[in-house]
Write a protein that holds these residues in place. Structure first.
Motif, PDB file in Angstrom:
ATOM      1  N   ARG A  36       0.835  -1.200   0.000  1.00  0.00           N
ATOM      2  CA  ARG A  36       0.000   0.000   0.000  1.00  0.00           C
ATOM      3  C   ARG A  36       0.865   1.243   0.000  1.00  0.00           C
ATOM      4  NH1 ARG A  36      -3.383   2.207  -2.449  1.00  0.00           N
ATOM      5  NH2 ARG A  36      -4.032   0.086  -2.775  1.00  0.00           N
ATOM      6  N   GLY A  37       1.969   1.224   0.742  1.00  0.00           N
ATOM      7  CA  GLY A  37       2.892   2.366   0.749  1.00  0.00           C
ATOM      8  C   GLY A  37       3.477   2.627  -0.626  1.00  0.00           C
ATOM      9  N   TRP A  38       3.906   1.566  -1.299  1.00  0.00           N
ATOM     10  CA  TRP A  38       4.463   1.721  -2.644  1.00  0.00           C
ATOM     11  C   TRP A  38       3.412   2.224  -3.615  1.00  0.00           C
ATOM     12  CZ3 TRP A  38       7.866  -3.223  -3.736  1.00  0.00           C
ATOM     13  CH2 TRP A  38       8.975  -3.209  -2.897  1.00  0.00           C
ATOM     14  N   LEU A  39       2.199   1.656  -3.538  1.00  0.00           N
ATOM     15  CA  LEU A  39       1.121   2.096  -4.427  1.00  0.00           C
ATOM     16  C   LEU A  39       0.745   3.549  -4.171  1.00  0.00           C
ATOM     17  CD1 LEU A  39      -1.118  -1.090  -4.496  1.00  0.00           C
ATOM     18  CD2 LEU A  39      -0.069  -0.003  -6.497  1.00  0.00           C
ATOM     19  N   ASN A  40       0.650   3.926  -2.897  1.00  0.00           N
ATOM     20  CA  ASN A  40       0.318   5.316  -2.562  1.00  0.00           C
ATOM     21  C   ASN A  40       1.375   6.279  -3.079  1.00  0.00           C
ATOM     22  OD1 ASN A  40      -2.035   4.559  -1.293  1.00  0.00           O
ATOM     23  ND2 ASN A  40      -1.208   4.730   0.777  1.00  0.00           N
ATOM     24  N   GLU A  41       2.642   5.919  -2.912  1.00  0.00           N
ATOM     25  CA  GLU A  41       3.727   6.777  -3.385  1.00  0.00           C
ATOM     26  C   GLU A  41       3.652   6.946  -4.909  1.00  0.00           C
ATOM     27  OE1 GLU A  41       8.600   6.800  -3.485  1.00  0.00           O
ATOM     28  OE2 GLU A  41       7.579   5.587  -1.984  1.00  0.00           O
ATOM     29  N   TYR A  42       3.407   5.855  -5.607  1.00  0.00           N
ATOM     30  CA  TYR A  42       3.294   5.923  -7.069  1.00  0.00           C
ATOM     31  C   TYR A  42       2.100   6.777  -7.480  1.00  0.00           C
ATOM     32  CZ  TYR A  42       2.951   4.571 -11.944  1.00  0.00           C
ATOM     33  OH  TYR A  42       2.890   4.607 -13.309  1.00  0.00           O
ATOM     34  N   GLU A  43       0.967   6.529  -6.846  1.00  0.00           N
ATOM     35  CA  GLU A  43      -0.247   7.260  -7.213  1.00  0.00           C
ATOM     36  C   GLU A  43      -0.122   8.756  -6.926  1.00  0.00           C
ATOM     37  OE1 GLU A  43      -5.051   6.552  -7.090  1.00  0.00           O
ATOM     38  OE2 GLU A  43      -3.773   5.398  -5.757  1.00  0.00           O
ATOM     39  N   LEU A  44       0.534   9.111  -5.839  1.00  0.00           N
ATOM     40  CA  LEU A  44       0.748  10.532  -5.547  1.00  0.00           C
ATOM     41  C   LEU A  44       1.622  11.185  -6.617  1.00  0.00           C
ATOM     42  CD1 LEU A  44       1.263  10.534  -1.681  1.00  0.00           C
ATOM     43  CD2 LEU A  44      -0.561  11.681  -2.955  1.00  0.00           C
ATOM     44  N   LYS A  45       2.631  10.477  -7.065  1.00  0.00           N
ATOM     45  CA  LYS A  45       3.546  11.020  -8.063  1.00  0.00           C
ATOM     46  C   LYS A  45       2.929  11.039  -9.460  1.00  0.00           C
ATOM     47  CE  LYS A  45       8.090  10.305 -10.070  1.00  0.00           C
ATOM     48  NZ  LYS A  45       9.184   9.378 -10.262  1.00  0.00           N
ATOM     49  N   GLU A  46       2.246   9.963  -9.841  1.00  0.00           N
ATOM     50  CA  GLU A  46       1.758   9.810 -11.211  1.00  0.00           C
ATOM     51  C   GLU A  46       0.276  10.141 -11.407  1.00  0.00           C
ATOM     52  OE1 GLU A  46       3.853   9.236 -13.644  1.00  0.00           O
ATOM     53  OE2 GLU A  46       5.549   8.898 -12.305  1.00  0.00           O
ATOM     54  N   GLY A  47      -0.488  10.189 -10.316  1.00  0.00           N
ATOM     55  CA  GLY A  47      -1.910  10.506 -10.417  1.00  0.00           C
ATOM     56  C   GLY A  47      -2.784   9.325 -10.800  1.00  0.00           C
TER      57      GLY A  47
END
Length: 90
Positions: free
Chosen positions: A67-78
């Motif tokens: 979830r941390g990795w997914l959240n970080e990606y989603e914050l950066k890439e939208g």
């Protein structure tokens, strides 16, 4: 690839993230990806090329790490990685 618990990332040749996942057996999981046409097909950002992973000791920590990795990606890439949106059995 070890047969251990962990989270992993699949990227294209340019190291753009295509998939983020978790598993209790990294070795088996990468094999499943390689056998799945939906995960190996050409996408708008290329094909899966690299497999990176982090092993952990406790299965109970998998969801938090992923979830941390997914959240970080989603914050950066939208959005979530392109192959994370593929549905179906794996």
């Amino acid at each position: 690839v070890p047969s251990k618990i962990g989270c992993y990332v699949i990227t294209n040749f340019q190291h753009e993230i295509m998939y983020i996942g978790q598993t209790v057996n990294l070795k088996n999981r990468i094999q499943q990806h390689l056998e799945n046409p939906e995960k190996t097909k050409l996408t708008p950002i290329g094909k899966a090329y690299y497999f990176y992973y982090k092993t952990i000791e406790k299965e109970k920590d998998l969801n938090k790490l992923e979830r941390g990795w997914l959240n970080e990606y989603e914050l950066k890439e939208g959005q979530i990685p392109i192959l994370n949106s593929v549905r179906g059995p794996i």
